[in-house]
Design a protein around this motif. Structure first.
Motif, PDB file in Angstrom:
ATOM      1  N   PHE A 158      18.202  43.664  72.787  1.00 56.45           N
ATOM      2  CA  PHE A 158      17.987  43.105  71.292  1.00 56.45           C
ATOM      3  C   PHE A 158      19.269  43.326  70.489  1.00 56.45           C
ATOM      4  N   ILE A 159      18.977  42.693  69.305  1.00 53.01           N
ATOM      5  CA  ILE A 159      20.228  42.610  68.388  1.00 53.01           C
ATOM      6  C   ILE A 159      19.925  42.534  67.217  1.00 53.01           C
ATOM      7  N   LYS A 160      21.172  42.923  66.759  1.00 53.15           N
ATOM      8  CA  LYS A 160      20.903  42.392  65.009  1.00 53.15           C
ATOM      9  C   LYS A 160      21.613  41.357  64.455  1.00 53.15           C
ATOM     10  N   ARG A 161      21.299  39.678  63.939  1.00 53.15           N
ATOM     11  CA  ARG A 161      23.032  39.772  63.804  1.00 53.15           C
ATOM     12  C   ARG A 161      21.687  39.755  62.130  1.00 53.15           C
ATOM     13  N   GLY A 162      23.056  38.638  61.372  1.00 51.49           N
ATOM     14  CA  GLY A 162      22.977  38.038  59.468  1.00 51.49           C
ATOM     15  C   GLY A 162      23.939  37.295  59.094  1.00 51.49           C
ATOM     16  N   PHE A 163      24.381  37.836  57.452  1.00 52.91           N
ATOM     17  CA  PHE A 163      24.971  37.268  56.630  1.00 52.91           C
ATOM     18  C   PHE A 163      25.224  37.494  55.543  1.00 52.91           C
ATOM     19  N   LYS A 164      26.172  38.229  54.603  1.00 55.14           N
ATOM     20  CA  LYS A 164      26.087  38.010  53.433  1.00 55.14           C
ATOM     21  C   LYS A 164      25.785  36.879  52.143  1.00 55.14           C
ATOM     22  N   THR A 165      25.240  36.569  50.951  1.00 59.08           N
ATOM     23  CA  THR A 165      26.080  36.145  50.736  1.00 59.08           C
ATOM     24  C   THR A 165      26.968  35.840  49.817  1.00 59.08           C
TER      25      THR A 165
END
Length: 224
Positions: A86-93
């Protein structure tokens, strides 16, 4: 990514893992557990047309956990492993201030498969590269779930490449660093200026850097 294409890659990779080492005089079989944390972002264009700037993104936190199954061969100098997890990815606008910037998080089930080289013939030092296949389980913005319509903006399947280095720090404990970059976009966005004129469509690609700890709780050795 097309679902059928993803499935072909997934099962082909598992087949390679199961069959290839058995025909290459496998010497060690090990099973372990891995946890990691780092930074994640998406690559997106930073355009400036007639004074109109499109804001990019900045990094946010990432974490992961996986089971590790690996085999070595060729006098323990080469190997292959699979890491379902399992992995969490993402970004901040990027916005007016960092505190007000919305954070988009992607939660994936993942299957990295890698080949590695151990120049010393043991796990004191390891260089690796491979592919990661991931399936999007959930997307949130500032910890709130998306509406069904918003969920359709993001692709369910992702394919990434990665490189890494790992070193043993104790008998069964190793530390490593890994860098991932997606080949397929998590979403595609159409950009326009203040006059509503289209500036084109561009894909956003997941990327992340991670420090991980890996502990092996099972090992068997066979002679070649």
């Amino acid at each position: 990514m097309n679902k059928n294409y993803f499935n072909v890659l997934f099962y082909s990779a598992l087949l390679i893992f199961c069959l290839f080492p058995g025909n290459a005089n496998a010497q060690e079989h090990r099973i372990g557990f891995q946890v990691g944390a780092g930074l994640t972002n998406v690559s997106m264009p930073k355009l400036n047309v007639e004074g109109h700037q499109i804001h990019g993104s900045s990094s946010t936190s990432s974490y992961a956990a996986a089971v590790v199954i690996e085999r070595t061969f060729k006098k323990n100098k080469l190997g292959i492993n699979v890491e379902p997890g399992f992995i969490k990815r993402g970004f901040k606008t990027n916005g007016a201030t960092g505190l007000l910037s919305p954070v988009t998080a992607f939660y994936y089930s993942s299957l990295p498969i890698s080949c590695f080289v151990q120049p010393l013939g043991n796990d004191r030092l390891r260089l690796s590269c491979g592919l990661e296949m991931a399936y999007l389980l959930k997307t949130t913005v500032n910890d709130a779930s998306l509406t069904p319509a918003a969920k359709e903006l993001y692709n369910k399947y992702d394919l990434l490449g990665f490189i890494g280095v790992q070193a043993r720090v104790y008998h069964k404990l190793s530390l490593g660093v890994r860098v991932n970059r997606a080949f397929t976009p998590v979403t595609s966005v159409e950009y326009s200026n203040d006059q509503g004129e289209s500036l084109g469509t561009s894909g956003w690609y997941n990327m992340n850097a991670q420090l991980y700890a890996r502990y092996y709780f099972y090992q068997s050795t066979s002679k070649s």
